[in-house]
Scaffold this motif. Structure first.
Motif, PDB file in Angstrom:
ATOM      1  N   ARG A 132       4.159  29.042   2.393  1.00  0.00           N
ATOM      2  CA  ARG A 132       3.266  27.872   2.414  1.00  0.00           C
ATOM      3  C   ARG A 132       3.224  27.215   3.794  1.00  0.00           C
ATOM      4  O   ARG A 132       2.269  26.487   4.107  1.00  0.00           O
ATOM      5  CB  ARG A 132       3.677  26.859   1.346  1.00  0.00           C
ATOM      6  CG  ARG A 132       4.904  26.040   1.674  1.00  0.00           C
ATOM      7  CD  ARG A 132       5.039  24.842   0.737  1.00  0.00           C
ATOM      8  NE  ARG A 132       5.366  25.252  -0.613  1.00  0.00           N
ATOM      9  CZ  ARG A 132       6.618  25.262  -1.093  1.00  0.00           C
ATOM     10  NH1 ARG A 132       7.626  24.910  -0.311  1.00  0.00           N
ATOM     11  NH2 ARG A 132       6.850  25.625  -2.324  1.00  0.00           N
ATOM     12  N   TYR A 133       4.262  27.464   4.622  1.00  0.00           N
ATOM     13  CA  TYR A 133       4.319  26.838   5.938  1.00  0.00           C
ATOM     14  C   TYR A 133       3.835  27.767   7.053  1.00  0.00           C
ATOM     15  O   TYR A 133       3.834  27.358   8.217  1.00  0.00           O
ATOM     16  CB  TYR A 133       5.750  26.389   6.251  1.00  0.00           C
ATOM     17  CG  TYR A 133       6.295  25.397   5.250  1.00  0.00           C
ATOM     18  CD1 TYR A 133       5.569  24.267   4.905  1.00  0.00           C
ATOM     19  CD2 TYR A 133       7.537  25.601   4.652  1.00  0.00           C
ATOM     20  CE1 TYR A 133       6.064  23.360   3.982  1.00  0.00           C
ATOM     21  CE2 TYR A 133       8.041  24.696   3.727  1.00  0.00           C
ATOM     22  CZ  TYR A 133       7.294  23.585   3.392  1.00  0.00           C
ATOM     23  OH  TYR A 133       7.795  22.688   2.476  1.00  0.00           O
TER      24      TYR A 133
ATOM     25  N   THR B 284       1.196  26.346   9.376  1.00  0.00           N
ATOM     26  CA  THR B 284       1.723  25.368  10.329  1.00  0.00           C
ATOM     27  C   THR B 284       2.410  26.068  11.496  1.00  0.00           C
ATOM     28  O   THR B 284       2.250  25.673  12.658  1.00  0.00           O
ATOM     29  CB  THR B 284       2.723  24.420   9.633  1.00  0.00           C
ATOM     30  OG1 THR B 284       2.125  23.874   8.460  1.00  0.00           O
ATOM     31  CG2 THR B 284       3.123  23.277  10.565  1.00  0.00           C
TER      32      THR B 284
ATOM     33  N   LYS C 268       5.360  14.319   6.656  1.00  0.00           N
ATOM     34  CA  LYS C 268       5.398  14.884   5.310  1.00  0.00           C
ATOM     35  C   LYS C 268       5.584  16.396   5.326  1.00  0.00           C
ATOM     36  O   LYS C 268       6.207  16.960   4.438  1.00  0.00           O
ATOM     37  CB  LYS C 268       4.117  14.509   4.554  1.00  0.00           C
ATOM     38  CG  LYS C 268       3.986  13.028   4.255  1.00  0.00           C
ATOM     39  CD  LYS C 268       2.699  12.734   3.511  1.00  0.00           C
ATOM     40  CE  LYS C 268       2.570  11.243   3.220  1.00  0.00           C
ATOM     41  NZ  LYS C 268       1.290  10.927   2.515  1.00  0.00           N
ATOM     42  N   ASN C 269       5.018  17.062   6.331  1.00  0.00           N
ATOM     43  CA  ASN C 269       5.173  18.511   6.453  1.00  0.00           C
ATOM     44  C   ASN C 269       6.511  18.791   7.133  1.00  0.00           C
ATOM     45  O   ASN C 269       6.713  18.406   8.291  1.00  0.00           O
ATOM     46  CB  ASN C 269       4.027  19.090   7.276  1.00  0.00           C
ATOM     47  CG  ASN C 269       4.077  20.603   7.386  1.00  0.00           C
ATOM     48  OD1 ASN C 269       5.123  21.183   7.630  1.00  0.00           O
ATOM     49  ND2 ASN C 269       2.929  21.240   7.226  1.00  0.00           N
TER      50      ASN C 269
ATOM     51  N   TYR D  32       6.291  20.598  10.577  1.00  0.00           N
ATOM     52  CA  TYR D  32       5.802  19.690  11.627  1.00  0.00           C
ATOM     53  C   TYR D  32       6.881  18.679  11.989  1.00  0.00           C
ATOM     54  O   TYR D  32       7.106  18.374  13.158  1.00  0.00           O
ATOM     55  CB  TYR D  32       4.535  18.972  11.151  1.00  0.00           C
ATOM     56  CG  TYR D  32       3.770  18.311  12.270  1.00  0.00           C
ATOM     57  CD1 TYR D  32       2.634  18.906  12.806  1.00  0.00           C
ATOM     58  CD2 TYR D  32       4.183  17.093  12.812  1.00  0.00           C
ATOM     59  CE1 TYR D  32       1.935  18.319  13.840  1.00  0.00           C
ATOM     60  CE2 TYR D  32       3.503  16.494  13.843  1.00  0.00           C
ATOM     61  CZ  TYR D  32       2.378  17.116  14.357  1.00  0.00           C
ATOM     62  OH  TYR D  32       1.703  16.526  15.396  1.00  0.00           O
TER      63      TYR D  32
END
Length: 320
Positions: free
Chosen positions: A14-15, A18, A156-157, A160
């Motif tokens: 999911r990341y 990013t 929140k991420n 990041y």
């Protein structure tokens, strides 16, 4: 807070988007400096066309703060301001991914003695920053010249958040980071004679602030600056970072302490803070973050100055 640590969970699929974003950002940051400035200006022009809500906010702020300018002059100022916002994204990459040696070649600093003198006496310093578009790269410059502790708001991420903390802390030796709500930690640092970075120029509501004039407008202004100075027995030392024309780098100025703070009157101190900030904004209006709603909190009965921008935000939420 402890230093950021890599965790295997950050590699979850999911990341991956990013991580790809940061890989691209890293590669862009390796480009020649002037190329990055040009890319930043292009990105700013794109933002001006597409980010209609932010454009409306900036237009309203400029109309409130510079009524003496003609519409054409404000339009030109808005254009240069969005150029500056785009460049700020490039500068964040520079701050997070370029070496200290590369960065040191691009700035000069004046007034560092205003930071060193209080600490030679064992006195802490509230290093007062302002939300200019050079904020991120300016913090890196300061960290290379002086031990500065920072304020931190988690993202929140988690990827990041990890990269942001790594990028911000890589240039400073022995620096500490405090979450924005960790007032006790900040006060302990000030009492130990440390410098703590703090920016009081955004609207955080009125529950912990007062209305103090800024460009003749009532602006909700946090009183934390004077409280930190009083409770931490510290001096308030402002600084400013200016991006020079023609790709000539940056000028960092550390100003003398605002010795009147703390005065014992939080409203008076807030007025002094805003007077200083307003003077700097008049010197360099194109490089400030006018896209923030500085006047969103209003006195009772006063009209909302960002009505159209709020309507657009509500319409987007309904579509979701």
């Amino acid at each position: 807070m402890e230093k950021p640590h890599f965790r295997a969970a950050l590699l979850h699929p999911r990341y991956w988007p990013t991580w790809l974003l940061f890989a691209f950002w890293y590669l862009v940051a390796q480009l020649p400096y002037r190329w990055q400035l040009a890319l930043g200006r292009g990105l700013g022009r794109l933002m001006l066309r597409l980010a209609s809500r932010r454009r409306t906010i900036a237009e309203r702020n400029l109309a409130l703060c510079f009524p003496e300018l003609s519409e054409e002059e404000r339009a030109e100022l808005l254009l240069r301001n969005f150029d500056s916002n785009g460049i700020a994204l490039m500068e964040t990459g520079m701050a997070w991914f370029r070496s200290s040696q590369w960065l040191r070649k691009r700035f000069t600093i004046e007034g560092l003695e205003h930071l060193r003198q209080p600490q030679e006496r064992g006195q802490g310093v509230v290093l007062m920053a302002m939300h200019f578009t050079t904020l991120e790269i300016g913090a890196a410059f300061m960290a290379m010249c002086h031990k500065v502790d920072g304020m931190y708001r988690p993202h929140k991420n988690p990827v990041y958040d990890y990269m942001q903390r790594k990028g911000r802390e890589r240039h400073g030796e022995d620096s500490e980071v405090y979450q924005r709500k960790d007032v006790r930690g900040m006060l302990r640092a000030l009492k130990r004679g440390r410098s703590v970075w703090y920016a009081p120029d955004q609207d955080y509501g009125i529950s912990h602030g007062v209305f103090a004039p800024l460009f003749g407008q009532p602006a909700a202004t946090v009183t934390a600056t004077s409280r930190f100075a009083r409770l931490g027995r510290a001096q308030v030392v402002p600084y400013m970072v200016t991006r020079l024309e023609g790709g000539a780098g940056y000028r960092v100025v550390v100003y003398p302490p605002i010795k009147e703070i703390p005065s014992g009157d939080e409203l008076r101190d807030a007025v002094l803070v805003n007077q200083f900030i307003e003077a700097r904004l008049r010197e360099n209006p194109s490089q400030y973050m006018w896209v923030h709603r500085r006047f969103k909190t209003r006195p009772e009965g006063a009209p909302d100055v960002y009505g159209e921008a709020r309507k657009r935000k509500r319409r987007r939420k309904k579509r979701r």
